[in-house]
Design a protein around this motif. Structure first.
Motif, mmCIF file in Angstrom:
data_model
loop_
_atom_site.group_PDB
_atom_site.id
_atom_site.type_symbol
_atom_site.label_atom_id
_atom_site.label_comp_id
_atom_site.label_asym_id
_atom_site.label_seq_id
_atom_site.Cartn_x
_atom_site.Cartn_y
_atom_site.Cartn_z
ATOM 1 N N LEU A 69 15.829 1.895 17.558
ATOM 2 C CA LEU A 69 14.125 1.734 17.847
ATOM 3 C C LEU A 69 12.663 2.403 17.197
ATOM 4 O O LEU A 69 11.937 1.563 17.412
ATOM 5 N N ALA A 70 13.151 3.271 17.617
ATOM 6 C CA ALA A 70 11.483 3.933 16.759
ATOM 7 C C ALA A 70 11.382 3.753 15.089
ATOM 8 O O ALA A 70 10.513 3.600 14.546
ATOM 9 N N GLY A 71 12.565 3.700 14.876
ATOM 10 C CA GLY A 71 12.482 3.304 12.968
ATOM 11 C C GLY A 71 11.768 1.682 13.262
ATOM 12 O O GLY A 71 11.081 1.203 12.270
ATOM 13 N N ALA A 72 12.363 0.849 13.788
ATOM 14 C CA ALA A 72 11.588 -0.219 13.697
ATOM 15 C C ALA A 72 10.983 -0.896 14.606
ATOM 16 O O ALA A 72 9.841 -1.180 13.850
ATOM 17 N N VAL A 73 9.649 0.357 16.285
ATOM 18 C CA VAL A 73 8.659 0.388 16.240
ATOM 19 C C VAL A 73 7.796 0.815 14.896
ATOM 20 O O VAL A 73 6.864 0.054 15.028
ATOM 21 N N GLY A 74 8.035 1.973 14.465
ATOM 22 C CA GLY A 74 7.162 2.127 13.625
ATOM 23 C C GLY A 74 7.521 1.447 11.895
ATOM 24 O O GLY A 74 6.085 1.250 11.620
ATOM 25 N N TRP A 75 7.773 0.838 11.776
ATOM 26 C CA TRP A 75 7.987 -0.728 11.025
ATOM 27 C C TRP A 75 7.124 -1.604 10.883
ATOM 28 O O TRP A 75 6.259 -2.387 10.384
ATOM 29 N N LEU A 76 7.351 -1.753 12.543
ATOM 30 C CA LEU A 76 6.300 -2.243 12.998
ATOM 31 C C LEU A 76 4.496 -2.396 12.845
ATOM 32 O O LEU A 76 3.738 -3.721 12.827
ATOM 33 N N VAL A 77 5.058 -1.567 13.425
ATOM 34 C CA VAL A 77 3.116 -0.956 13.405
ATOM 35 C C VAL A 77 2.508 -1.017 11.837
ATOM 36 O O VAL A 77 1.972 -1.469 11.539
ATOM 37 N N TYR A 78 3.728 -0.101 11.143
ATOM 38 C CA TYR A 78 2.883 -0.148 9.891
ATOM 39 C C TYR A 78 2.834 -1.815 9.556
ATOM 40 O O TYR A 78 1.443 -1.953 8.927
ATOM 41 N N ALA A 79 3.486 -2.549 9.289
ATOM 42 C CA ALA A 79 3.678 -3.466 9.601
ATOM 43 C C ALA A 79 1.887 -4.672 9.753
ATOM 44 O O ALA A 79 1.313 -5.179 8.971
ATOM 45 N N ALA A 80 1.922 -4.791 11.125
ATOM 46 C CA ALA A 80 0.923 -5.006 11.566
ATOM 47 C C ALA A 80 -0.335 -4.981 10.935
ATOM 48 O O ALA A 80 -1.575 -5.224 10.713
ATOM 49 N N VAL A 81 0.005 -2.834 10.659
ATOM 50 C CA VAL A 81 -1.521 -2.483 9.734
ATOM 51 C C VAL A 81 -1.553 -2.666 8.266
ATOM 52 O O VAL A 81 -3.285 -2.528 8.095
ATOM 53 N N ILE A 82 -0.573 -2.813 7.629
ATOM 54 C CA ILE A 82 -1.078 -3.642 6.489
ATOM 55 C C ILE A 82 -1.383 -4.456 6.945
ATOM 56 O O ILE A 82 -2.031 -5.342 5.460
ATOM 57 N N VAL A 83 -1.194 -5.637 7.535
ATOM 58 C CA VAL A 83 -1.510 -7.010 7.221
ATOM 59 C C VAL A 83 -2.976 -7.163 7.949
ATOM 60 O O VAL A 83 -3.559 -7.963 7.318
ATOM 61 N N SER A 84 -3.610 -6.716 8.996
ATOM 62 C CA SER A 84 -4.950 -6.405 9.050
ATOM 63 C C SER A 84 -5.778 -6.140 8.275
ATOM 64 O O SER A 84 -6.810 -6.087 8.377
ATOM 65 N N LEU A 85 -5.334 -5.032 7.281
ATOM 66 C CA LEU A 85 -5.974 -3.871 6.297
ATOM 67 C C LEU A 85 -6.377 -5.550 5.000
ATOM 68 O O LEU A 85 -7.210 -5.078 4.231
ATOM 69 N N ASN A 86 -5.135 -6.061 4.814
ATOM 70 C CA ASN A 86 -4.965 -7.295 3.655
ATOM 71 C C ASN A 86 -4.911 -9.052 4.283
ATOM 72 O O ASN A 86 -4.642 -9.631 3.590
ATOM 73 N N PHE A 87 -6.157 -8.821 5.607
ATOM 74 C CA PHE A 87 -5.725 -10.635 5.981
ATOM 75 C C PHE A 87 -7.107 -10.677 5.138
ATOM 76 O O PHE A 87 -7.905 -10.923 4.422
ATOM 77 N N PRO A 88 -6.360 -12.203 4.564
ATOM 78 C CA PRO A 88 -7.016 -13.114 3.347
ATOM 79 C C PRO A 88 -8.748 -13.405 4.409
ATOM 80 O O PRO A 88 -8.703 -13.312 5.353
ATOM 81 N N LYS A 89 -9.452 -13.663 3.297
ATOM 82 C CA LYS A 89 -11.197 -14.350 3.799
ATOM 83 C C LYS A 89 -10.703 -15.384 4.889
ATOM 84 O O LYS A 89 -11.646 -15.496 5.106
ATOM 85 N N ASN A 90 -9.846 -16.387 3.988
ATOM 86 C CA ASN A 90 -9.432 -17.495 4.512
ATOM 87 C C ASN A 90 -8.970 -17.875 5.826
ATOM 88 O O ASN A 90 -9.367 -19.478 6.234
ATOM 89 N N GLY A 91 -8.600 -16.916 5.977
ATOM 90 C CA GLY A 91 -7.979 -16.460 8.171
ATOM 91 C C GLY A 91 -6.698 -17.657 7.472
ATOM 92 O O GLY A 91 -5.526 -17.917 8.692
#
Length: 117
Positions: A69-91
């Motif tokens: 569960l700790a590994g899954a939550v860690g990866w999901l948080v990591y993925a959310a941060v990476i997605v929010s940093l690399n979100f495309p400009k056109n939405g």
């Protein structure tokens, strides 16, 4: 040596997942059914999550589900941060295009981080 042995135990789970992914790939190639292709694409998309959970279970001293569960939550948080940093400009964001750059190495180090907690 003990850490390498525990890492090898954790690596068994992603290897089994790769076999299952291969079975769905062969089934899609044989039948051409879109449902099987959707299952295959979903497994490919979530493969880093499977890796992080497997590595976390293998490296943890008690091999418990709490480390998974700790590994899954860690990866999901990591993925959310990476997605929010690399979100495309056109939405518009399509995870299948992004997954090519978002590989299983993120699952390995999130699994290691989750197992040490």
């Amino acid at each position: 040596m003990d850490v390498l042995k525990r890492f090898a135990i954790g690596a068994v789970y992603p290897i089994i997942a790769l076999v299952i992914i291969g079975v769905f790939w062969l089934a899609y190639a044989a039948t051409g059914m879109k449902a099987i292709d959707s299952i295959y694409q979903g497994l490919i998309l979530m493969f880093p999550l499977i890796v992080s959970m497997g590595i976390a279970i293998g490296i943890a001293k008690d091999h418990s589900g709490a480390s998974a569960l700790a590994g899954a939550v860690g990866w999901l948080v990591y993925a959310a941060v990476i997605v929010s940093l690399n979100f495309p400009k056109n939405g518009v964001f399509t995870p299948t295009e992004f997954s090519a750059n978002f590989n299983f190495l993120s699952g390995i180090y999130m699994g290691i981080a989750g197992s040490t907690l």
